[in-house]
Design a protein around this motif. Sequence first.
Motif, PDB file in Angstrom:
ATOM      1  N   GLU A   1      -7.155  11.929   9.216  1.00  0.00           N
ATOM      2  CA  GLU A   1      -6.842  10.445   9.345  1.00  0.00           C
ATOM      3  C   GLU A   1      -5.631  10.065   8.698  1.00  0.00           C
ATOM      4  OE1 GLU A   1      -8.172   7.548  11.071  1.00  0.00           O
ATOM      5  OE2 GLU A   1      -8.854   9.426  12.281  1.00  0.00           O
ATOM      6  N   CYS A   2      -5.550  10.400   7.266  1.00  0.00           N
ATOM      7  CA  CYS A   2      -4.247  10.124   6.651  1.00  0.00           C
ATOM      8  C   CYS A   2      -3.131  10.900   7.153  1.00  0.00           C
ATOM      9  CB  CYS A   2      -4.497  10.848   5.342  1.00  0.00           C
ATOM     10  SG  CYS A   2      -5.564   9.468   4.111  1.00  0.00           S
ATOM     11  N   ARG A   3      -3.280  12.036   7.698  1.00  0.00           N
ATOM     12  CA  ARG A   3      -2.139  12.758   8.441  1.00  0.00           C
ATOM     13  C   ARG A   3      -1.790  11.840   9.519  1.00  0.00           C
ATOM     14  NH1 ARG A   3      -4.784  17.824   7.420  1.00  0.00           N
ATOM     15  NH2 ARG A   3      -5.345  17.788   9.792  1.00  0.00           N
ATOM     16  N   ARG A   4      -2.547  11.396  10.172  1.00  0.00           N
ATOM     17  CA  ARG A   4      -2.368  10.506  11.680  1.00  0.00           C
ATOM     18  C   ARG A   4      -1.623   9.077  11.066  1.00  0.00           C
ATOM     19  NH1 ARG A   4      -4.057   6.334  13.398  1.00  0.00           N
ATOM     20  NH2 ARG A   4      -5.633   5.978  12.093  1.00  0.00           N
ATOM     21  N   GLU A   5      -1.919   8.490   9.819  1.00  0.00           N
ATOM     22  CA  GLU A   5      -1.111   7.272   9.658  1.00  0.00           C
ATOM     23  C   GLU A   5       0.162   7.829   9.019  1.00  0.00           C
ATOM     24  OE1 GLU A   5      -4.993   4.611   7.738  1.00  0.00           O
ATOM     25  OE2 GLU A   5      -4.091   6.301   6.704  1.00  0.00           O
ATOM     26  N   LEU A   6       0.354   8.851   8.527  1.00  0.00           N
ATOM     27  CA  LEU A   6       1.352   9.119   7.939  1.00  0.00           C
ATOM     28  C   LEU A   6       2.597   9.279   8.953  1.00  0.00           C
ATOM     29  CD1 LEU A   6       2.284  10.382   5.258  1.00  0.00           C
ATOM     30  CD2 LEU A   6       2.206  12.705   6.065  1.00  0.00           C
ATOM     31  N   THR A   7       2.214   9.467  10.361  1.00  0.00           N
ATOM     32  CA  THR A   7       3.138   9.559  11.360  1.00  0.00           C
ATOM     33  C   THR A   7       3.039   8.564  12.405  1.00  0.00           C
ATOM     34  OG1 THR A   7       1.580  10.864  12.650  1.00  0.00           O
ATOM     35  CG2 THR A   7       3.068  12.186  11.341  1.00  0.00           C
TER      36      THR A   7
ATOM     37  N   PRO B   1       3.859   4.572  13.585  1.00  0.00           N
ATOM     38  CA  PRO B   1       4.873   3.585  12.905  1.00  0.00           C
ATOM     39  C   PRO B   1       4.115   2.075  12.670  1.00  0.00           C
ATOM     40  CG  PRO B   1       5.839   5.026  14.697  1.00  0.00           C
ATOM     41  CD  PRO B   1       4.377   5.472  14.615  1.00  0.00           C
ATOM     42  N   SER B   2       2.817   2.150  13.372  1.00  0.00           N
ATOM     43  CA  SER B   2       2.313   0.896  13.233  1.00  0.00           C
ATOM     44  C   SER B   2       1.244   0.688  11.743  1.00  0.00           C
ATOM     45  CB  SER B   2       1.215   0.843  14.328  1.00  0.00           C
ATOM     46  OG  SER B   2       0.318   1.490  14.492  1.00  0.00           O
ATOM     47  N   SER B   3       1.159   1.950  11.308  1.00  0.00           N
ATOM     48  CA  SER B   3       0.501   2.191   9.719  1.00  0.00           C
ATOM     49  C   SER B   3       1.550   1.611   8.662  1.00  0.00           C
ATOM     50  CB  SER B   3      -0.107   3.416   9.605  1.00  0.00           C
ATOM     51  OG  SER B   3      -0.518   3.430   8.536  1.00  0.00           O
ATOM     52  N   ARG B   4       0.820   0.914   7.696  1.00  0.00           N
ATOM     53  CA  ARG B   4       1.867   0.637   6.459  1.00  0.00           C
ATOM     54  C   ARG B   4       1.777   1.751   5.673  1.00  0.00           C
ATOM     55  NH1 ARG B   4      -3.419  -1.033   4.329  1.00  0.00           N
ATOM     56  NH2 ARG B   4      -3.761  -0.834   2.000  1.00  0.00           N
ATOM     57  N   PHE B   5       1.114   3.065   6.013  1.00  0.00           N
ATOM     58  CA  PHE B   5       1.366   4.174   5.362  1.00  0.00           C
ATOM     59  C   PHE B   5       2.372   5.284   6.072  1.00  0.00           C
ATOM     60  CE2 PHE B   5      -3.224   2.845   4.455  1.00  0.00           C
ATOM     61  CZ  PHE B   5      -2.941   2.816   2.929  1.00  0.00           C
ATOM     62  N   PHE B   6       3.085   4.818   7.086  1.00  0.00           N
ATOM     63  CA  PHE B   6       3.907   5.580   7.812  1.00  0.00           C
ATOM     64  C   PHE B   6       4.833   6.027   6.964  1.00  0.00           C
ATOM     65  CE2 PHE B   6       7.994   5.465  10.323  1.00  0.00           C
ATOM     66  CZ  PHE B   6       7.607   6.673  11.018  1.00  0.00           C
ATOM     67  N   GLY B   7       5.174   7.361   6.812  1.00  0.00           N
ATOM     68  CA  GLY B   7       6.173   7.931   5.945  1.00  0.00           C
ATOM     69  C   GLY B   7       6.044   7.913   4.626  1.00  0.00           C
ATOM     70  N   TYR B   8       4.468   7.519   4.233  1.00  0.00           N
ATOM     71  CA  TYR B   8       4.646   7.332   2.780  1.00  0.00           C
ATOM     72  C   TYR B   8       3.939   8.508   2.131  1.00  0.00           C
ATOM     73  CZ  TYR B   8       2.930   5.350  -1.712  1.00  0.00           C
ATOM     74  OH  TYR B   8       2.852   5.224  -2.969  1.00  0.00           O
ATOM     75  N   PRO B   9       4.706   9.102   1.157  1.00  0.00           N
ATOM     76  CA  PRO B   9       4.247  10.666   0.648  1.00  0.00           C
ATOM     77  C   PRO B   9       3.349  10.762  -0.367  1.00  0.00           C
ATOM     78  CG  PRO B   9       6.165   9.725  -0.469  1.00  0.00           C
ATOM     79  CD  PRO B   9       5.888   8.643   0.677  1.00  0.00           C
TER      80      PRO B   9
ATOM     81  N   VAL C   1       0.235   8.992   0.544  1.00  0.00           N
ATOM     82  CA  VAL C   1      -1.159   8.408   1.212  1.00  0.00           C
ATOM     83  C   VAL C   1      -2.364   9.112   1.015  1.00  0.00           C
ATOM     84  CG1 VAL C   1      -0.672   9.723   3.390  1.00  0.00           C
ATOM     85  CG2 VAL C   1      -2.034   7.710   3.516  1.00  0.00           C
ATOM     86  N   ASN C   2      -3.597   8.683   0.831  1.00  0.00           N
ATOM     87  CA  ASN C   2      -4.661   9.337   0.437  1.00  0.00           C
ATOM     88  C   ASN C   2      -6.078   8.280   0.930  1.00  0.00           C
ATOM     89  OD1 ASN C   2      -5.951   7.921  -2.404  1.00  0.00           O
ATOM     90  ND2 ASN C   2      -3.683   8.126  -2.535  1.00  0.00           N
ATOM     91  N   CYS C   3      -7.003   8.950   0.839  1.00  0.00           N
ATOM     92  CA  CYS C   3      -8.498   8.046   1.105  1.00  0.00           C
ATOM     93  C   CYS C   3      -9.654   8.718   0.127  1.00  0.00           C
ATOM     94  CB  CYS C   3      -8.553   7.838   2.596  1.00  0.00           C
ATOM     95  SG  CYS C   3      -9.259   9.398   3.080  1.00  0.00           S
ATOM     96  N   THR C   4     -10.830   8.183   0.385  1.00  0.00           N
ATOM     97  CA  THR C   4     -11.934   8.861  -0.152  1.00  0.00           C
ATOM     98  C   THR C   4     -12.126  10.407   0.222  1.00  0.00           C
ATOM     99  OG1 THR C   4     -13.291   7.772   1.170  1.00  0.00           O
ATOM    100  CG2 THR C   4     -13.081   6.709  -0.829  1.00  0.00           C
ATOM    101  N   HIS C   5     -11.623  10.769   1.292  1.00  0.00           N
ATOM    102  CA  HIS C   5     -11.839  12.107   1.595  1.00  0.00           C
ATOM    103  C   HIS C   5     -10.736  13.062   1.415  1.00  0.00           C
ATOM    104  CE1 HIS C   5     -14.887  10.197   3.753  1.00  0.00           C
ATOM    105  NE2 HIS C   5     -14.430   9.480   4.618  1.00  0.00           N
TER     106      HIS C   5
END
Length: 757
Positions: free
Chosen positions: A118-124, A126-134, A136-140
């Motif tokens: 899920e975090c890898r998906r958000e990383l790429t 453009p509509s996510s605020r985590f787009f391109g953010y090195p 990004v993480n979550c509880t998983h």
Amino acid sequence: MARALARSTVSPIRRLRLRVRGAVQGVGFRPFAYRLARNMGFSGFVLNDSAGVLIEIEGPDADRFPDVVRNEAPPLARIDSIDVLELAPSAREGFEILESLSGRSATRIGADAATCAECRRELTDPSSRFFGYPFVNCTHCGPRFTITRALPYDRRQTSMASFPMCAACAADYTDPENRRFHAEPVACPDCGPGLSHPITEVAAKIAEGGIVALKGIGGFHLLCDARNDAAIDLLRLRKTRDHKPFAVMVRDIDAARELARLSEAEEVLLGSAASPIVLVEPRACELSNLIAPGLARIGVMVAYAPLHNLLFDALAERRHHPPALVATSANPGGEPLVADNADAERRLAAIADLIVTHDRDVAIRADDSVMQVICGAPSFIRRARGFVPEPIDLGIDGPSVIATGADLKNTICVTRGREAFLSQHVGGLDNAQAIRFQREALSHLCSILDVKPEFAACDLHPDFHSVRIAQGLNLPVVPVQHHLAHVAAVAAEHQLSGLVLGLALDGHGFGTDGTSWGGEMLALDGHHWNRTGSLTSLPLQGGDRAAREPWRMGVAALQAAGYIDLAPRLWPGHSGVAQLTAMFERGMQPPWTSSLGRLFDAAAAIAGVRLVQSYEGQAAMEFEAQVRNPVELEGGFAIRDGRLDFRPLILHLAQRNLGAPAAADLFHGTLIAGLADWAKDGARSLGARRIALGGGCMVNRVLATGLIQALRERGLDPYLPRLAPANDGGIALGQAAYARQVIMNEYVSMEEDRTCA
């Protein structure tokens, strides 16, 4: 009548308190329990405390809840136990997450985990605020161990404490339906850490053939294009690492499949949350031959941090598509991994063309773990990021012991209750930086476990740095012989009580008689042990030089076999060989060693594989790489009075010019047969069946695989280390486990004396 029957089947309201122990902090356990309780219609609360996670639920059918918790726990959680206590109903309404409670810790945090899907998906996206953010993480997924300074695992106890959450991150953090609910490292570009250089600049430097020092989760990597001979050659020169293999990083599992022939077990390891380096068989591909010269396998890992994924994306955008990047620990030769920004600028400036930092501190450094698959199951070569601080269950409670390990491949071990916590890889204690790192790891492990050890354990060697460190802890010290610790480590992780026969096979260990051991058969039963056999000894001329110059062991082996005259013919024109031969002929009497590691060196030198080695184990590793089909030489060994003698094999190799592959096949096949017969004889004489296999030689996959099969064919039960390295990286576990046996026996003896009195 129907209404009365319906009322009688309604489950009564019950209130249960669940004490959940294990790796249950920092893995999304509280939000998981919150959502589960609400979905099942329970009131109550959940909180973190020093013992783990505490949950109270109240409602009908409450007895179903513990099983659901165990079966549906978050992916990174490791549940050791769930204790259930029934309380009187309280009529509490609603379910909530309460503030964490501090106190003496009896829980643990999880290990660092690779970026989830899920975090890898958000990383790429453009509509996510985590787009391109090195970061990004979550509880998983994301960092845990390497950012945590103390428990309970809350943001204020981590290196994220200096990054206040923005409104958006705070909303995620407090939303029970969000997977970042109570994810302590949560951050975004508006409020979180940042890189010192853009990813595009990193990609450009690698594309032009440069070397980059990139700060990751547990410290810095040195990166370059794995196809670029010139870049790799320069990296070796600057890092003073002439031949030792480099690991490579690939984008994903598909890329790993293109580079290597992967078994199912190897794919599982590569794709796991721990994301270790895995030794695999390479395919014919574009990788440089300078990555692992002379070896049959390469170390591969999959990109496990968001910035790694972004780097591969940036390289692709430049139309620069390396199948892999060299990704090796960033440290000058022999020193510990660099993890601090200022330290990187000071220690890596002469190695890297570009140093890329970020402002999230590494609370405790951790190298990448290194693993391989033996007989279909994972086996450690180096245990660090992704696995530390997961404990090893010793099966029984005991006193808290801190063990300081060996001076090579150092780790430390701390026991708490029935658990043993092995630290991350420290390395060789031959420089001041490494010794400081060991003290740092020791202090950090005791801090996050909230434990004050009562005893210390260490090696027997009088000159080891690790021994002096143990002696300086102001605790009662239990010395443990090196090879005994190898065997005790295997017995401990497999919870083998009673009599165990151990084969401890390595390069060197200080024996109880003051000589150098290394090919030992030991009987272990609780705190009782004895040496029941060993390999026939070889002269150890030159001490440590003999370990660095295998030709010396080759000459020594010929001397022991009574054929020193063969040496000049094997190595014509070698001045050192001529001098050493003359010294033996004049009656020189050097110390002797029973080491299997030195026997490997001798055979590799005689076979012409390696005369001088630039890193520990190089000759043996290159000799193993020559194996095609191990075969036994008839009459190649003898067993007399508990001694296993391979001089007939050595003489055969010296008298015939077999070539390296044939010599490697014959050596490994005969070694396996000899060790198996030796173990069978020893087991029969003792009435034993269980064989513990330890020591650095058991990292040799050909030897380990063949020996396990041969022992089973002889009706024995072999045990190989699986939770700790077979090499000296597992010594601390064996020291701690055996020391506890000694201490508990002394306590029992004292109690018996009081009773008799």
